[in-house]
Design a protein around this motif. Structure first.
Motif, PDB file in Angstrom:
ATOM      1  N   ALA A 203     119.124 -36.123  22.740  1.00 65.24           N
ATOM      2  CA  ALA A 203     117.776 -36.319  22.217  1.00 65.24           C
ATOM      3  C   ALA A 203     117.688 -35.808  20.785  1.00 65.24           C
TER       4      ALA A 203
ATOM      5  N   PRO B 252     105.062 -32.070  26.994  1.00 65.88           N
ATOM      6  CA  PRO B 252     104.529 -32.082  28.363  1.00 65.88           C
ATOM      7  C   PRO B 252     104.412 -30.680  28.964  1.00 65.88           C
ATOM      8  N   MET B 253     105.272 -29.770  28.532  1.00 67.13           N
ATOM      9  CA  MET B 253     105.200 -28.412  29.070  1.00 67.13           C
ATOM     10  C   MET B 253     104.023 -27.639  28.480  1.00 67.13           C
TER      11      MET B 253
ATOM     12  N   GLN C 189     108.447 -30.590  34.212  1.00 65.56           N
ATOM     13  CA  GLN C 189     107.489 -31.676  34.458  1.00 65.56           C
ATOM     14  C   GLN C 189     108.158 -32.903  35.048  1.00 65.56           C
TER      15      GLN C 189
ATOM     16  N   GLN D 166     112.315 -36.663  20.073  1.00 63.68           N
ATOM     17  CA  GLN D 166     112.419 -36.904  21.512  1.00 63.68           C
ATOM     18  C   GLN D 166     112.345 -35.581  22.271  1.00 63.68           C
TER      19      GLN D 166
ATOM     20  N   ILE E  19     118.032 -41.392  27.439  1.00 63.35           N
ATOM     21  CA  ILE E  19     118.061 -41.196  25.991  1.00 63.35           C
ATOM     22  C   ILE E  19     119.164 -42.061  25.374  1.00 63.35           C
TER      23      ILE E  19
ATOM     24  N   LYS F 112     109.210 -35.525  24.633  1.00 67.68           N
ATOM     25  CA  LYS F 112     109.573 -35.755  26.029  1.00 67.68           C
ATOM     26  C   LYS F 112     109.743 -34.449  26.811  1.00 67.68           C
ATOM     27  N   ILE F 113     110.141 -33.393  26.147  1.00 73.38           N
ATOM     28  CA  ILE F 113     110.414 -32.140  26.873  1.00 73.38           C
ATOM     29  C   ILE F 113     109.348 -31.084  26.603  1.00 73.38           C
ATOM     30  N   ILE F 114     109.161 -30.748  25.340  1.00 74.93           N
ATOM     31  CA  ILE F 114     108.308 -29.596  25.023  1.00 74.93           C
ATOM     32  C   ILE F 114     106.824 -29.923  25.200  1.00 74.93           C
TER      33      ILE F 114
END
Lengths: 267, 367
Positions: A170, A182-183, B90, A174, B103, A178-180
């Motif tokens: 990523a 949403p958290m 999540q 991204q 990805i 996509k990761i941080i």
């Protein structure tokens, strides 16, 4: 006994909070005469005409639209930019990023009133005294607190999350979206609510910036408070109308708002 | 894949000391290498340099002969398992494992196939739709491994992956990871501070201290032929007993109650290297100290009278924390020879298995 006391205090506080709403609602159905006859009593006779008149006088749909555009666009931009900025500042451990963060935090201490005149003058010079200019101003004023809130939460997310995503291929965007991001939902909820409240209710800044056709609801409300006459019956009906979107918003978002608050508490 | 680290150094900006000094390693195809050492010895830093998460200050990292120093982490075809697993809370287990593949824009059916296969290997098939929060520690660990497996990477890096698990699960996962390595046949580098993990899993162990490699070798080599006092003391639990002693007239004595004879072979070596009448360090493993009658008779010139201070019964063995004169040591004896604290016991030091170290350099003395 203790339970009873808690209940009693809760009840009293509840009444205190509800009382203004009671005043607005009951009086909005009274005639001007009725209001002066009895402010606290129930409407007698009740009339819905205030709402019709107020709706027209406020140009309600247009001012609602203006309020919605400014709030929604403003809050979305604030969330996107301040979360990204906080991520960059938190993860980049240089002295510069520390300094920038301090700058944002200390900017919170500057009273708005000290900058409002030069700010509007400069925006006027670049022909930005309209709702888009206003949104940019909000982005500037509201980012400090938002970045500060985001930064604290991002600090609690292990860097290995980013590193893991990076190793999986990523890129930075991204990884963030996509990761941080949403958290960050709990804090995003908080940031969103704080900013919605601040922008939706703001009077002073829009009054300096907006041309009349872009007036928001709080600005339109002033229409009923002339220098010599105060049309309380219309104003109160208008207030009731202006509360409506907020109540609808709360009814829909309640689940997330409560979740946002409790999630933050558990962590 | 062959991996080479040649004279690799790491110095963090603002530090005046290297965190990793002159690291050299040749890793063969399909090898399982364990970096072991105390906290802060540079093992994780080295791993992170291999992953590309840290820059290499000096030296070269080569994969199949190609210098990789400047290659972006994502292009190194490396999968890494982190100590805290770094699972995305999540996402479901499936999405966690599929993330890297998505990805990389892999086709959906292929992603599903790979994730299902990995889940099958790891026994996660029933948990694919759960979120990490609803999994046990061991299952989370497996998801982290699964994420590495689906990538089909040519090198797995595992950074203390078992340190968050309870003791029993750790033993179980240790075996599973070893089996996984055999099954996948990929290179693995495993970082741990637990010498038991290192001994049980590694083809070869790299033992580090203060940023420097102390020794590279098979578990057997490190245990039985340590090159210095640090390695000898680090490998094995409980650790080797060390005594600073003087060699004279064929015996070593520390002046604090320990006096034992040195076997002839060793004596020749030590004298030949000029250690006669000099201080040196004697090391003897707890299991080389005996209390059985047979041993006492066979090693009469190395028997001490000791008093048991603390004793631990471990089922098959007993640990006797003992004292002779002012000298403390641990003996690991058969559980049948359990002795209560306070008992006076005769113990034989099997000096043919002892190790001798130079007192100043702490390097082992060899024939």
């Amino acid at each position: 006994m203790k339970k009873f006391l808690t209940l009693l205090v809760g009840l009293l506080l509840g009444l205190l909070w509800i009382f203004p709403f009671y005043l607005i609602l009951t009086n909005s159905f009274k005639t001007p005469k009725g209001i002066f006859a009895s402010v606290l009593g129930l409407p007698h006779p009740a009339t819905g005409a205030n709402y019709q008149d107020s709706f027209k006088a406020l140009d309600f749909m247009r001012s609602l639209g203006n309020s919605l555009i400014i709030t929604v666009v403003g809050v979305i931009l604030i969330i996107i930019f301040s979360s990204m900025a906080a991520f960059a500042l938190q993860r980049n451990k240089s002295k510069l990023s520390g300094g920038i963060l301090m700058l944002f935090v200390s900017a919170m201490l500057i009273p708005f009133q000290t900058v409002m005149i030069p700010l509007t003058a400069n925006f006027g010079r670049v022909h930005m005294l309209n709702m888009w200019g206003l949104i940019i101003m909000y982005l500037g004023f509201q980012s400090s607190l938002s970045i500060f809130l985001y930064q604290g939460t991002i600090a609690s997310i292990p860097v290995s999350m980013d590193e893991s995503a990076e190793l999986e291929g990523a890129n930075k965007f991204q990884t963030f979206f996509k990761i941080i991001f949403p958290m960050l939902t709990p804090i995003t909820t908080t940031v969103g609510i704080l900013n919605i409240i601040a922008i939706w209710n703001d009077y002073l800044l829009p009054s300096l910036v907006l041309p009349q056709h872009q007036y928001t609801i709080p600005l339109q409300m002033f229409f009923f408070f002339g220098q010599y006459t105060k049309q309380w019956h219309l104003a109160l009906a208008g207030l009731a109308l202006s509360i409506l979107p907020v109540i609808i918003f709360y009814a829909f978002a309640q689940r997330y708002i409560i979740k946002g608050v409790t999630d933050g508490a558990v962590k | 894949m062959q991996i080479q680290l040649e004279h690799v150094y790491k110095r963090y900006p603002g530090n005046d000391q290297d965190s990793v000094t002159d690291f050299n390693l040749d890793m063969a195809d399909n090898e399982f290498v364990v970096f072991v050492g105390p906290s802060g010895c540079g093992k994780s830093t080295t791993l992170r340099m291999i992953a590309g998460l840290e820059d290499i200050t000096k030296g070269d990292l080569k994969m199949d002969g190609k210098v990789m120093n400047k290659v972006h982490p994502k292009d190194r075809n490396i999968a890494m398992v982190f100590q805290n697993y770094a699972l995305y809370p999540q996402m479901t287990v499936f999405d966690n494992m599929a993330f890297g593949l998505k990805i990389r824009k892999m086709a959906k059916p292929e992603i599903k196939k790979r994730v299902d296969e990995a889940a099958e290997i790891l026994g996660l098939t029933d948990y694919l739709q759960r979120k990490p929060g609803a999994l046990s520690g061991g299952q989370r660990q497996r998801v982290a491994l699964g994420r590495a497996i689906v990538r089909d990477a040519s090198l797995f890096l595992l950074d203390e992956p078992l340190s968050n698990l309870d003791a029993k699960l750790r033993v179980q996962m240790r075996t599973e990871i070893a089996q996984l390595h055999q099954r996948l046949g990929t290179n693995m580098i495993y970082v741990t501070h637990d010498q038991v993990e290192a001994m049980t899993m590694a083809d070869r162990i790299v033992i580090m201290n203060d940023g420097k490699i102390q020794q590279v070798g098979t578990p057997d080599e490190l245990y039985n032929k340590p090159v210095n006092k640090f390695v000898a003391g680090f490998m094995g639990s409980p650790s080797m007993n060390f005594f600073e002693a003087r060699l004279h007239d064929g015996i070593v004595s520390n002046g604090k109650g320990l006096t034992v004879a040195v076997p002839e072979g060793w004596l020749k070596t030590l004298v030949a290297q000029g250690y006669n009448d000099k201080e040196l360090v004697v090391g003897i493993r707890p299991e080389d100290i005996h209390t059985e009658e047979v041993a006492l008779e066979a090693m009469q010139d190395a028997v001490v009278n000791a008093r048991v201070e603390v004793s631990e019964f471990l089922g098959t063995d007993s640990m006797l924390y003992s004292k002779t004169g002012e000298t403390e040591f641990v003996a690991q004896v058969n559980a049948r020879d359990y002795h209560k604290p306070g008992e006076n016991v005769q113990m034989a030091f099997e000096m043919s298995k002892a190790h001798f170290f130079d007192k100043d350099t702490e390097a082992v003395i060899t024939a």
